[in-house]
Design a protein around this motif. Structure first.
Motif, PDB file in Angstrom:
ATOM      1  N   GLN A  33      18.697  20.110  78.629  1.00 47.66           N
ATOM      2  CA  GLN A  33      17.817  19.071  78.198  1.00 47.66           C
ATOM      3  C   GLN A  33      16.372  19.449  78.623  1.00 47.66           C
ATOM      4  OE1 GLN A  33      18.817  15.507  80.880  1.00 47.66           O
ATOM      5  NE2 GLN A  33      21.092  16.139  80.873  1.00 47.66           N
ATOM      6  N   TRP A  34      15.455  18.780  77.966  1.00 48.97           N
ATOM      7  CA  TRP A  34      14.001  19.184  77.980  1.00 48.97           C
ATOM      8  C   TRP A  34      13.214  18.162  78.573  1.00 48.97           C
ATOM      9  CZ3 TRP A  34      11.457  23.875  77.611  1.00 48.97           C
ATOM     10  CH2 TRP A  34      12.096  24.855  76.817  1.00 48.97           C
ATOM     11  N   TYR A  35      12.111  18.302  79.531  1.00 43.51           N
ATOM     12  CA  TYR A  35      11.659  17.060  80.266  1.00 43.51           C
ATOM     13  C   TYR A  35      10.031  17.493  80.072  1.00 43.51           C
ATOM     14  CZ  TYR A  35      15.560  15.081  82.439  1.00 43.51           C
ATOM     15  OH  TYR A  35      16.682  14.180  82.789  1.00 43.51           O
ATOM     16  N   ARG A  36       9.105  16.690  80.135  1.00 45.48           N
ATOM     17  CA  ARG A  36       7.809  16.752  80.246  1.00 45.48           C
ATOM     18  C   ARG A  36       7.252  15.996  81.441  1.00 45.48           C
ATOM     19  NH1 ARG A  36       5.448  14.138  75.567  1.00 45.48           N
ATOM     20  NH2 ARG A  36       5.784  12.035  76.739  1.00 45.48           N
ATOM     21  N   GLN A  37       6.239  16.805  82.110  1.00 46.42           N
ATOM     22  CA  GLN A  37       5.691  16.118  83.194  1.00 46.42           C
ATOM     23  C   GLN A  37       4.242  16.325  83.203  1.00 46.42           C
ATOM     24  OE1 GLN A  37       6.479  18.187  87.146  1.00 46.42           O
ATOM     25  NE2 GLN A  37       6.627  16.332  88.049  1.00 46.42           N
ATOM     26  N   ASN A  38       3.480  15.160  83.540  1.00 48.33           N
ATOM     27  CA  ASN A  38       1.963  15.265  83.488  1.00 48.33           C
ATOM     28  C   ASN A  38       1.832  14.242  84.688  1.00 48.33           C
ATOM     29  OD1 ASN A  38       1.868  12.654  82.416  1.00 48.33           O
ATOM     30  ND2 ASN A  38       1.721  13.515  80.209  1.00 48.33           N
ATOM     31  N   SER A  39       0.400  14.219  85.174  1.00 46.47           N
ATOM     32  CA  SER A  39       0.082  13.524  86.025  1.00 46.47           C
ATOM     33  C   SER A  39       0.176  12.106  85.991  1.00 46.47           C
ATOM     34  CB  SER A  39      -1.275  13.758  86.671  1.00 46.47           C
ATOM     35  OG  SER A  39      -2.482  13.709  85.485  1.00 46.47           O
ATOM     36  N   GLY A  40      -0.025  11.679  84.691  1.00 51.22           N
ATOM     37  CA  GLY A  40       0.027  10.326  84.298  1.00 51.22           C
ATOM     38  C   GLY A  40       1.293   9.611  84.234  1.00 51.22           C
ATOM     39  N   ARG A  41       2.272  10.201  83.857  1.00 46.29           N
ATOM     40  CA  ARG A  41       3.678   9.690  83.655  1.00 46.29           C
ATOM     41  C   ARG A  41       4.823  10.178  84.489  1.00 46.29           C
ATOM     42  NH1 ARG A  41       5.715   7.929  77.878  1.00 46.29           N
ATOM     43  NH2 ARG A  41       7.110   7.014  79.170  1.00 46.29           N
ATOM     44  N   GLY A  42       4.453  11.146  85.187  1.00 44.33           N
ATOM     45  CA  GLY A  42       5.617  11.812  85.873  1.00 44.33           C
ATOM     46  C   GLY A  42       6.573  12.614  84.905  1.00 44.33           C
ATOM     47  N   LEU A  43       7.961  12.762  85.246  1.00 42.95           N
ATOM     48  CA  LEU A  43       8.887  13.397  84.572  1.00 42.95           C
ATOM     49  C   LEU A  43       9.565  12.651  83.721  1.00 42.95           C
ATOM     50  CD1 LEU A  43       9.692  16.418  84.986  1.00 42.95           C
ATOM     51  CD2 LEU A  43      11.480  15.739  86.295  1.00 42.95           C
ATOM     52  N   VAL A  44       9.409  12.926  82.355  1.00 43.47           N
ATOM     53  CA  VAL A  44      10.133  12.130  81.327  1.00 43.47           C
ATOM     54  C   VAL A  44      10.823  12.938  80.586  1.00 43.47           C
ATOM     55  CG1 VAL A  44       9.440  10.732  79.293  1.00 43.47           C
ATOM     56  CG2 VAL A  44       8.026  10.492  81.332  1.00 43.47           C
ATOM     57  N   HIS A  45      12.217  12.300  80.270  1.00 43.79           N
ATOM     58  CA  HIS A  45      13.095  13.008  79.671  1.00 43.79           C
ATOM     59  C   HIS A  45      12.617  13.354  78.094  1.00 43.79           C
ATOM     60  CE1 HIS A  45      16.909  13.016  76.994  1.00 43.79           C
ATOM     61  NE2 HIS A  45      17.349  13.944  77.951  1.00 43.79           N
ATOM     62  N   LEU A  46      12.854  14.185  77.450  1.00 38.02           N
ATOM     63  CA  LEU A  46      12.408  14.155  76.007  1.00 38.02           C
ATOM     64  C   LEU A  46      13.739  14.174  75.021  1.00 38.02           C
ATOM     65  CD1 LEU A  46       9.872  17.006  76.287  1.00 38.02           C
ATOM     66  CD2 LEU A  46       9.278  14.414  75.912  1.00 38.02           C
ATOM     67  N   ILE A  47      14.460  15.308  75.194  1.00 41.80           N
ATOM     68  CA  ILE A  47      15.582  15.532  74.321  1.00 41.80           C
ATOM     69  C   ILE A  47      16.801  16.391  75.123  1.00 41.80           C
ATOM     70  CG2 ILE A  47      14.686  17.643  73.412  1.00 41.80           C
ATOM     71  CD1 ILE A  47      15.561  16.736  70.628  1.00 41.80           C
ATOM     72  N   LEU A  48      17.850  15.892  74.577  1.00 45.23           N
ATOM     73  CA  LEU A  48      19.071  16.393  75.165  1.00 45.23           C
ATOM     74  C   LEU A  48      19.869  17.162  74.046  1.00 45.23           C
ATOM     75  CD1 LEU A  48      21.637  15.237  77.619  1.00 45.23           C
ATOM     76  CD2 LEU A  48      22.428  15.954  75.404  1.00 45.23           C
TER      77      LEU A  48
END
Lengths: 114, 116
Positions: A33-48
């Motif tokens: 899985q790939w996740y994105r993390q930025n200060s505004g939205r925390g850790l978000v699941h992108l794709i599996l």
């Protein structure tokens, strides 16, 4: 302990360019899985992507998986400033070996310059 | 739909003091996770609950860390006593586990702990 290693550690590109990040892992997986993390939205699941899949698309994201090389890549096309974030790959092991624990890599810091 | 809620968002304490973090998962999610994230690294699992049962706590330092999930909903993670090396972000995540490894985890904003 980290299962995945991401490459590069940091990437800086201009808006509109494509960004490619790579992930390598060590043991057999059920999915990645790939996740994105930025200060505004925390850790978000992108794709599996499952271990029996080779490529998957979601909007501007394209993920590939090569289980023979134990590696994956994430391509973000036509990048935007809002894509600036840290990107993590995470592997899900087989229940028999790891209890399906999700193990994260160390991440790639992507900066998209306007 | 409300996401995973964590409090406090920031906490500063002196070493040897106790500290507790609270997490409210997404409604209906039966699985709850606590992760530790050090600066510049990915999250590492501390403990996973399925309903009230801790099914994976092998990476929880049990000498000073404890966790509970009463009634299978909210959860609390405690550190007592805190050490300098505990400074990190503590993330809570939840998922609805249907028995498949493709279940998606949803993360809260985290609690940033600073131990002085």
């Amino acid at each position: 302990s980290q299962q995945g290693e991401e490459d590069p550690q940091a990437l800086s590109i201009q808006e509109g360019e494509n960004a490619t990040m790579n992930c390598s892992y060590k043991t057999s997986i059920n999915n990645l899985q790939w996740y994105r993390q930025n200060s505004g939205r925390g850790l978000v699941h992108l794709i599996l992507i499952r271990s029996n899949e080779r490529e998957k698309h979601s909007g501007r994201l394209r993920v590939t998986l090569d289980t023979s090389k134990k590696s994956s890549s994430l391509l973000i096309t036509a990048s935007r400033a809002a894509d600036t974030a840290s990107y993590f790959c995470a592997t899900r092991g087989e229940p028999e070996t790891s209890g399906s624990r999700l193990t994260f890599g160390e991440g790639t810091q992507l900066t998209v310059n306007p | 739909e409300a996401g995973v809620v964590q409090s406090p968002r920031y906490k500063i304490i002196e070493k040897k003091q106790p500290v507790a973090f609270w997490c409210n998962p997404i409604s209906g999610h039966n699985t709850l996770y606590w992760y530790l994230q050090n600066l510049g690294q990915g999250p590492e699992l501390l403990i996973r609950y399925e309903n009230e049962e801790a099914v994976d706590d092998s990476q929880l330092p049990k000498d000073r860390f404890s966790a509970e999930r009463l009634k299978g909903v909210d959860s609390t993670l405690k550190i007592q006593p805190a050490e300098l090396g505990d400074s990190a972000v503590y993330l809570c995540a939840s998922s609805f586990s249907s028995g498949y490894s493709t279940d998606t985890q949803y993360f809260g904003p985290g609690t940033r702990l600073t131990v002085l």
